[in-house]
Structure formats: C-alpha cells, structure tokens
Motif scaffolding. Structure first.
Motif, PDB file in Angstrom:
ATOM      1  N   HIS A  35      -1.478  -7.358  -6.479  1.00  0.00           N
ATOM      2  CA  HIS A  35      -1.868  -6.991  -5.112  1.00  0.00           C
ATOM      3  C   HIS A  35      -3.347  -7.313  -4.814  1.00  0.00           C
ATOM      4  O   HIS A  35      -3.655  -7.988  -3.826  1.00  0.00           O
ATOM      5  N   HIS A  36      -4.237  -6.833  -5.641  1.00  0.00           N
ATOM      6  CA  HIS A  36      -5.663  -7.037  -5.350  1.00  0.00           C
ATOM      7  C   HIS A  36      -6.062  -8.519  -5.368  1.00  0.00           C
ATOM      8  O   HIS A  36      -6.753  -8.979  -4.444  1.00  0.00           O
TER       9      HIS A  36
ATOM     10  N   MET B  42      -7.695   1.748   0.150  1.00  0.00           N
ATOM     11  CA  MET B  42      -6.605   1.183   0.968  1.00  0.00           C
ATOM     12  C   MET B  42      -6.842   1.460   2.448  1.00  0.00           C
ATOM     13  O   MET B  42      -6.539   0.627   3.301  1.00  0.00           O
TER      14      MET B  42
ATOM     15  N   GLU C  14      -4.981 -10.063  -2.131  1.00  0.00           N
ATOM     16  CA  GLU C  14      -5.826  -9.698  -0.986  1.00  0.00           C
ATOM     17  C   GLU C  14      -7.062 -10.583  -0.926  1.00  0.00           C
ATOM     18  O   GLU C  14      -7.450 -11.075   0.135  1.00  0.00           O
TER      19      GLU C  14
ATOM     20  N   HIS D 157       0.833  -1.215   0.000  1.00  0.00           N
ATOM     21  CA  HIS D 157       0.000   0.000   0.000  1.00  0.00           C
ATOM     22  C   HIS D 157       0.862   1.256   0.000  1.00  0.00           C
ATOM     23  O   HIS D 157       0.524   2.247  -0.643  1.00  0.00           O
TER      24      HIS D 157
ATOM     25  N   GLU E 191      -9.226  -1.053   3.781  1.00  0.00           N
ATOM     26  CA  GLU E 191      -8.569  -2.357   3.955  1.00  0.00           C
ATOM     27  C   GLU E 191      -7.717  -2.369   5.227  1.00  0.00           C
ATOM     28  O   GLU E 191      -7.723  -3.335   5.988  1.00  0.00           O
TER      29      GLU E 191
HETATM   30 FE   LIG Z   1      -4.884  -3.210  -0.996  1.00  0.00          FE
END
Ligand SMILES: [Fe+2]
Ligand SMILES: [Fe+2]
Length: 209
Positions: free
Chosen positions: A56-57, A129, A60, A12, A132
């Motif tokens: 990244h996504h 972000m 997650e 992030h 999250e």
């Molecule tokens: Fe993220």
C-alpha cells in the motif's frame, strides 16, 4: 471502473479494520479483563507488515504522491512528512512487536506498556491515513486535470506483474481468514458480518501500443 483513489480508500478501510480489531482486543482486556489470544495480535501485525508496508505505502508514493507533486507544491511539506512516516513504518511495527513479545514473555506486568504502545501506534496510523484522505486526495482532486487522471489511471492499471499480484492477493485472503478464525466475536468468527480486509482484485486495462 475502480479509480486509484477509491482503491486506496478501500485499502485504508481494511487497515483501519485491523487496527480497530487490535484495539478492541486490548481494550476488552483493560476494561473487562477478557484474556487475549496473542496469536491473533501476531497475525494482525503480520498483515500490517505484508500488506500496507510492502504494497500500500509504496503504491501511494509511486502513483498518488508523485502525481500530486507534479501538479502542485501545496501538499509538499505534508507529502514529505507522509513519506517519512512510510520510511519509519517498519521500525514502528518492530517496536510494537517487541512490546508484544515483552508481554508474552513477561506476563501481566508488561501488559499496560504494550497496551499504551498499541494505542499510540494505532492513533498515529489513523492520523496518517486521515492526512492522506483529507489533504493529499483533496489536493489531487483539485490539481489534477482530466488528462492527468487518465494517465495516472492507465499507469496504475498497468503496473506490476498480474500473476505475482494474484498470488499475493490470495496470500492476504488466507491471512485474513486466519485472523477471522483466531479472533473472538465481534471481531472474528461468530460476528455475523464479513470483514472486508483483503485488497480487492484490481481491474486491468489491456496494453495499447
Ligand atoms: Fe495510505
Ligand atoms: Fe500512507
């Protein structure tokens, strides 16, 4: 050992640094009339496409979101919202890319619209972000047991193809170096500080069976 939460958090920070760089360049033009080298904006958009969108996504959702959903329903509405935002990420990037193209082709008359689109895009991304970090990571800390964390950590450490990941990581580093080369100080070369944009190497655990 680096945990999944600290890895996602540091990713992030990398994404936030790129967003900050884009906003800085656009605001410098708005407020001080400094010309923009659009190649650097294009390199930054490319980074947002190849790293957060493709790596990244999905990570997650595959690990953190799944683990939280398995232990608590408290974050489900937000997790649904975040997953929707992930699904819409490509389209949001495409809209910014189009606005940048209109500015490049249409000149100054198109700049204000591009600048506003970028402010909205970066604001939405930062908000994503923040949710999250504050809500999902908070729920994970509260709901996951020690065993859950061990399992999650082991699955995360073992997923993927290490050779492909290493090649991808080198690709991100080259891209970041390109951004730093292209961007004016204090974002790029000459700023005297190192931009930590590339994802770090992830420690791998040996397979046990
Ligand atoms: Fe993220
Ligand atoms: Fe996300």
């Amino acid at each position: 050992m680096e945990t999944i939460l600290s890895a996602l958090w540091s990713e992030h920070r990398s994404i936030a640094a790129v967003l900050h760089g884009m906003l800085y360049l656009v605001r410098e033009k708005c407020e001080r009339g400094k010309p923009i080298e659009t190649r650097v904006l294009r390199a930054m958009l490319y980074y947002l496409d190849v790293f957060p969108e493709r790596v990244h996504h999905p990570k997650e959702e595959q690990f953190l979101f799944k683990a939280v959903r398995a232990r608590t329903s408290e974050a489900n509405p937000l997790l649904d919202e975040l997953a929707r935002e992930h699904a819409e990420g490509k389209e949001a990037l495409r809209r910014i890319d189009q606005a940048l193209l209109r500015y490049e082709e249409g000149g100054e008359a198109e700049f204000a619209q591009f600048a506003q689109a970028l402010e909205d895009f970066a604001g939405g991304y930062r908000d994503h972000m923040r949710k999250e970090e504050e809500v999902v990571m908070g729920a994970a800390r509260r709901a996951l047991s020690k065993d859950d964390w061990s399992t999650l950590q082991r699955e995360w450490a073992l997923h993927g193809d290490p050779i492909a990941e290493e090649a991808a990581r080198e690709g991100y580093e080259r891209l970041i170096n390109r951004i730093v080369e292209l961007a004016p100080p204090p974002i790029g070369l000459g700023c005297g500080t190192e931009l930590a944009l590339a994802p770090k190497r992830r420690p791998r655990q040996p397979k046990t069976n």
